[in-house]
Design a protein around this motif. Structure first.
Motif, PDB file in Angstrom:
ATOM      1  N   THR A   7       0.842  -1.202   0.000  1.00  0.00           N
ATOM      2  CA  THR A   7       0.000   0.000   0.000  1.00  0.00           C
ATOM      3  C   THR A   7       0.877   1.251   0.000  1.00  0.00           C
ATOM      4  OG1 THR A   7      -1.767  -1.160   1.149  1.00  0.00           O
ATOM      5  CG2 THR A   7      -1.801   1.241   1.255  1.00  0.00           C
ATOM      6  N   ASP A   8       1.915   1.273   0.841  1.00  0.00           N
ATOM      7  CA  ASP A   8       2.828   2.414   0.882  1.00  0.00           C
ATOM      8  C   ASP A   8       3.485   2.643  -0.476  1.00  0.00           C
ATOM      9  OD1 ASP A   8       2.277   2.911   3.523  1.00  0.00           O
ATOM     10  OD2 ASP A   8       4.163   2.090   4.290  1.00  0.00           O
ATOM     11  N   GLU A   9       3.838   1.567  -1.152  1.00  0.00           N
ATOM     12  CA  GLU A   9       4.473   1.679  -2.464  1.00  0.00           C
ATOM     13  C   GLU A   9       3.509   2.271  -3.486  1.00  0.00           C
ATOM     14  OE1 GLU A   9       6.202  -1.333  -5.822  1.00  0.00           O
ATOM     15  OE2 GLU A   9       6.690  -1.783  -3.734  1.00  0.00           O
ATOM     16  N   ILE A  10       2.263   1.828  -3.446  1.00  0.00           N
ATOM     17  CA  ILE A  10       1.246   2.361  -4.370  1.00  0.00           C
ATOM     18  C   ILE A  10       1.031   3.848  -4.113  1.00  0.00           C
ATOM     19  CG2 ILE A  10      -1.221   2.277  -4.949  1.00  0.00           C
ATOM     20  CD1 ILE A  10      -1.006  -0.801  -4.420  1.00  0.00           C
ATOM     21  N   ILE A  11       0.903   4.216  -2.850  1.00  0.00           N
ATOM     22  CA  ILE A  11       0.691   5.625  -2.494  1.00  0.00           C
ATOM     23  C   ILE A  11       1.905   6.451  -2.887  1.00  0.00           C
ATOM     24  CG2 ILE A  11       0.370   7.240  -0.568  1.00  0.00           C
ATOM     25  CD1 ILE A  11      -1.278   4.967   0.786  1.00  0.00           C
ATOM     26  N   PHE A  12       3.103   5.941  -2.594  1.00  0.00           N
ATOM     27  CA  PHE A  12       4.334   6.641  -2.961  1.00  0.00           C
ATOM     28  C   PHE A  12       4.364   6.892  -4.465  1.00  0.00           C
ATOM     29  CE2 PHE A  12       8.702   6.949  -4.324  1.00  0.00           C
ATOM     30  CZ  PHE A  12       9.280   7.771  -3.380  1.00  0.00           C
ATOM     31  N   ASN A  13       4.061   5.861  -5.256  1.00  0.00           N
ATOM     32  CA  ASN A  13       4.095   6.001  -6.714  1.00  0.00           C
ATOM     33  C   ASN A  13       3.055   6.988  -7.215  1.00  0.00           C
ATOM     34  OD1 ASN A  13       6.269   4.271  -7.055  1.00  0.00           O
ATOM     35  ND2 ASN A  13       4.975   2.470  -7.277  1.00  0.00           N
ATOM     36  N   PHE A  14       1.906   7.046  -6.547  1.00  0.00           N
ATOM     37  CA  PHE A  14       0.890   8.023  -6.936  1.00  0.00           C
ATOM     38  C   PHE A  14       1.393   9.441  -6.691  1.00  0.00           C
ATOM     39  CE2 PHE A  14      -2.811  10.706  -6.448  1.00  0.00           C
ATOM     40  CZ  PHE A  14      -3.552  10.362  -7.563  1.00  0.00           C
ATOM     41  N   PHE A  15       1.979   9.662  -5.513  1.00  0.00           N
ATOM     42  CA  PHE A  15       2.511  10.989  -5.216  1.00  0.00           C
ATOM     43  C   PHE A  15       3.688  11.340  -6.123  1.00  0.00           C
ATOM     44  CE2 PHE A  15       0.462  10.613  -0.886  1.00  0.00           C
ATOM     45  CZ  PHE A  15      -0.474  11.605  -1.127  1.00  0.00           C
ATOM     46  N   CYS A  86       4.676  14.057   1.446  1.00  0.00           N
ATOM     47  CA  CYS A  86       4.094  12.741   1.704  1.00  0.00           C
ATOM     48  C   CYS A  86       5.070  11.626   1.340  1.00  0.00           C
ATOM     49  CB  CYS A  86       2.788  12.566   0.927  1.00  0.00           C
ATOM     50  SG  CYS A  86       1.451  13.617   1.533  1.00  0.00           S
ATOM     51  N   MET A  87       5.773  11.787   0.227  1.00  0.00           N
ATOM     52  CA  MET A  87       6.775  10.776  -0.169  1.00  0.00           C
ATOM     53  C   MET A  87       7.880  10.684   0.856  1.00  0.00           C
ATOM     54  SD  MET A  87       6.788  11.662  -4.266  1.00  0.00           S
ATOM     55  CE  MET A  87       8.448  11.145  -4.488  1.00  0.00           C
ATOM     56  N   ILE A  88       8.342  11.817   1.346  1.00  0.00           N
ATOM     57  CA  ILE A  88       9.392  11.838   2.368  1.00  0.00           C
ATOM     58  C   ILE A  88       8.902  11.116   3.638  1.00  0.00           C
ATOM     59  CG2 ILE A  88      10.692  13.331   3.951  1.00  0.00           C
ATOM     60  CD1 ILE A  88      10.854  15.342   1.551  1.00  0.00           C
ATOM     61  N   GLU A  89       7.667  11.391   4.020  1.00  0.00           N
ATOM     62  CA  GLU A  89       7.106  10.756   5.212  1.00  0.00           C
ATOM     63  C   GLU A  89       7.030   9.223   5.038  1.00  0.00           C
ATOM     64  OE1 GLU A  89       2.883  10.807   7.552  1.00  0.00           O
ATOM     65  OE2 GLU A  89       3.700  12.736   6.921  1.00  0.00           O
ATOM     66  N   ILE A  90       6.642   8.785   3.862  1.00  0.00           N
ATOM     67  CA  ILE A  90       6.580   7.341   3.598  1.00  0.00           C
ATOM     68  C   ILE A  90       7.962   6.729   3.722  1.00  0.00           C
ATOM     69  CG2 ILE A  90       6.182   5.600   1.802  1.00  0.00           C
ATOM     70  CD1 ILE A  90       3.817   7.436   0.854  1.00  0.00           C
ATOM     71  N   ILE A  91       8.959   7.386   3.130  1.00  0.00           N
ATOM     72  CA  ILE A  91      10.335   6.867   3.193  1.00  0.00           C
ATOM     73  C   ILE A  91      10.823   6.830   4.630  1.00  0.00           C
ATOM     74  CG2 ILE A  91      12.733   7.385   2.589  1.00  0.00           C
ATOM     75  CD1 ILE A  91      11.627   8.454  -0.116  1.00  0.00           C
ATOM     76  N   GLU A  92      10.591   7.892   5.373  1.00  0.00           N
ATOM     77  CA  GLU A  92      11.056   7.958   6.761  1.00  0.00           C
ATOM     78  C   GLU A  92      10.381   6.899   7.637  1.00  0.00           C
ATOM     79  OE1 GLU A  92      10.387  12.042   7.851  1.00  0.00           O
ATOM     80  OE2 GLU A  92      12.349  12.659   7.082  1.00  0.00           O
TER      81      GLU A  92
END
Length: 95
Positions: A7-15, A86-92
């Motif tokens: 899910t995080d990967e899908i959201i990251f790719n969307f952003f 948002c991408m930074i937050e996902i990575i962190e």
């Protein structure tokens, strides 16, 4: 891969798609589609909660609605900035 990571990967790719979009109108359209998808998710969550859980999560749901409302009307630069954060937050949170 567990479901949360996927899910995080899908959201990251969307952003990332929002950030990479060079056409300003398409960028805003992507952002607005994010709002619509998240509003549908909230509606689905709320419908599936029974009375006690609905009351328990009422403030969280409203907070999410308020957040989505705050995103409405953003221009392309604002969407790219938001998506980057948002991408930074996902990575962190992955580490």
């Amino acid at each position: 891969m567990n479901n949360s990571a996927k899910t995080d990967e899908i959201i990251f790719n969307f952003f990332k798609q929002i950030c990479d979009e060079k056409n300003d109108k398409k960028c805003v359209d992507l952002g607005n589609s994010w709002i619509q998808a998240m509003e549908k998710n909230l509606e689905s969550i709320e419908v599936n909660l029974d009375g006690n859980d609905r009351e328990k999560h009422k403030n969280d749901i409203q907070s999410n609605r308020d957040h989505l409302n705050s995103l409405k009307g953003k221009n392309s630069d604002e969407w790219r900035e938001y998506a980057t954060k948002c991408m930074i937050e996902i990575i962190e949170n992955k580490v």
